[in-house]
Write a protein that holds these residues in place. Sequence first.
Motif, mmCIF file in Angstrom:
data_model
loop_
_atom_site.group_PDB
_atom_site.id
_atom_site.type_symbol
_atom_site.label_atom_id
_atom_site.label_comp_id
_atom_site.label_asym_id
_atom_site.label_seq_id
_atom_site.Cartn_x
_atom_site.Cartn_y
_atom_site.Cartn_z
ATOM 1 N N ILE A 12 0.859 -1.175 0.000
ATOM 2 C CA ILE A 12 0.000 0.000 0.000
ATOM 3 C C ILE A 12 0.899 1.230 0.000
ATOM 4 O O ILE A 12 1.496 1.583 1.030
ATOM 5 N N ALA A 13 1.040 1.847 -1.138
ATOM 6 C CA ALA A 13 1.851 3.058 -1.264
ATOM 7 C C ALA A 13 1.059 4.233 -0.703
ATOM 8 O O ALA A 13 -0.057 4.507 -1.148
ATOM 9 N N GLY A 14 1.627 4.912 0.280
ATOM 10 C CA GLY A 14 0.921 5.998 0.947
ATOM 11 C C GLY A 14 0.091 5.515 2.115
ATOM 12 O O GLY A 14 -0.974 6.063 2.395
ATOM 13 N N GLY A 17 -1.279 8.066 4.932
ATOM 14 C CA GLY A 17 -2.281 9.087 4.660
ATOM 15 C C GLY A 17 -3.675 8.612 5.041
ATOM 16 O O GLY A 17 -3.884 7.457 5.395
ATOM 17 N N MET A 18 -4.647 9.500 4.951
ATOM 18 C CA MET A 18 -6.010 9.136 5.318
ATOM 19 C C MET A 18 -6.497 7.930 4.519
ATOM 20 O O MET A 18 -7.039 6.971 5.085
ATOM 21 N N VAL A 19 -6.311 7.956 3.210
ATOM 22 C CA VAL A 19 -6.801 6.878 2.355
ATOM 23 C C VAL A 19 -6.001 5.602 2.588
ATOM 24 O O VAL A 19 -6.574 4.520 2.779
ATOM 25 N N GLY A 20 -4.682 5.710 2.589
ATOM 26 C CA GLY A 20 -3.850 4.535 2.777
ATOM 27 C C GLY A 20 -4.068 3.864 4.121
ATOM 28 O O GLY A 20 -4.109 2.630 4.214
ATOM 29 N N LEU A 65 -1.890 1.985 -5.172
ATOM 30 C CA LEU A 65 -1.155 3.247 -5.268
ATOM 31 C C LEU A 65 -2.022 4.381 -4.726
ATOM 32 O O LEU A 65 -2.779 5.033 -5.459
ATOM 33 N N ALA A 66 -1.912 4.604 -3.408
ATOM 34 C CA ALA A 66 -2.656 5.673 -2.733
ATOM 35 C C ALA A 66 -1.766 6.862 -2.399
ATOM 36 O O ALA A 66 -2.246 7.852 -1.851
ATOM 37 N N ALA A 67 -0.483 6.782 -2.699
ATOM 38 C CA ALA A 67 0.441 7.878 -2.413
ATOM 39 C C ALA A 67 0.227 9.018 -3.404
ATOM 40 O O ALA A 67 0.140 8.780 -4.612
ATOM 41 N N ILE A 107 -3.755 -1.345 -8.359
ATOM 42 C CA ILE A 107 -4.917 -0.462 -8.299
ATOM 43 C C ILE A 107 -4.415 0.957 -8.092
ATOM 44 O O ILE A 107 -3.772 1.263 -7.087
ATOM 45 N N PHE A 108 -4.687 1.804 -9.065
ATOM 46 C CA PHE A 108 -4.269 3.208 -9.024
ATOM 47 C C PHE A 108 -5.457 4.052 -8.594
ATOM 48 O O PHE A 108 -6.555 3.943 -9.152
#
Length: 328
Positions: A12-14, A17-20, A65-67, A107-108
């Motif tokens: 999980i990139a990011g 953060g809130m989403v990650g 990719l959530a970053a 997943i982007f």
Amino acid sequence: MRIDNQSGKVYIAGHRGMVGQAIWQHLDGVGYENLVGRTSDELDLRDPHATRQFFEEEQPDFVVLAAARVGGILANDRYPADFIGDNLAIQQSVINAAHETGVDRLIFLGSTCIYPKHAPQPMSEDSLLTGPLEPTNQWYAVAKIAGHKLCEAMHRQHGDDMVTLMPTNLYGPGDDFDLETSHVLPALLRKAHEAKGAAPDGSDAPVTLWGSGEPKREFLYVDDLADAVRFVLETPKDEIREVAPDGMLNVGIGEDLSINDLMALIQDIVGHNGPVEHDRSKPDGTPRKLVDTSRLDTLGWQADTALRDGIETTYDWFKQRVTSNVER
């Protein structure tokens, strides 16, 4: 038929953060056994060499990719080079590394700000690149469009399984409440909270909205997005491509409301009884951003968090975690 991917390694990139964070917690909570993350201090995703080395060492099966560099109208306007440059660099590094190391599925996470300012409502995935963008967030939007197109190109040229989710306006615990960089919902929550009892006579002070308050927005609770990510991770590739040949899926709730109505709802939740004023020197942004979720509906997923419930949970988090840093 769902795919059991819970034993695969998911990067999980990011993830801070809130989403990650929401995605990490949700996947962990439903039994995903092998989650991987790195902070920005540990891994600069703008650096393609460092990113490729990380992928070679960890060999993730799946990537989310959530970053991203994110922010509201004010931040986009002040830092356009950062918004387009950093996001392009992150996307290029991660997507290329995923391709080169043979990731099973990426997943982007994009944003519905990619759609034209005056796209027909609700906005379908087919609206992409059919008209001019909203100028106030064009830098971020161009980067996210490029990220999706890179995923689409990787699938077309190399057969890579890369899917883009385009969530509508997100909010929830862990959101950014800094008035310099925040989006509209957390900004209004903070403004209403701080205006309670702040007038000289002890009554509630006014809250100022940018623009007319007439534009409409759709809001998705971040935990619902996390569940959509889980759902897509477990959906067979052929089923996704049948409804989304370009690999793009909108994520929303199918309802919107005006900023004025959002402010009234927030006032009710916060207990703010002061006046609402409008700074009409500030831009309204896109008039409306309701998304067409028929592709994801067809696959069998829908959001289930009511807006009021989500805002109440977010406000509780804000009071517990943030108010000690922002009280006057």
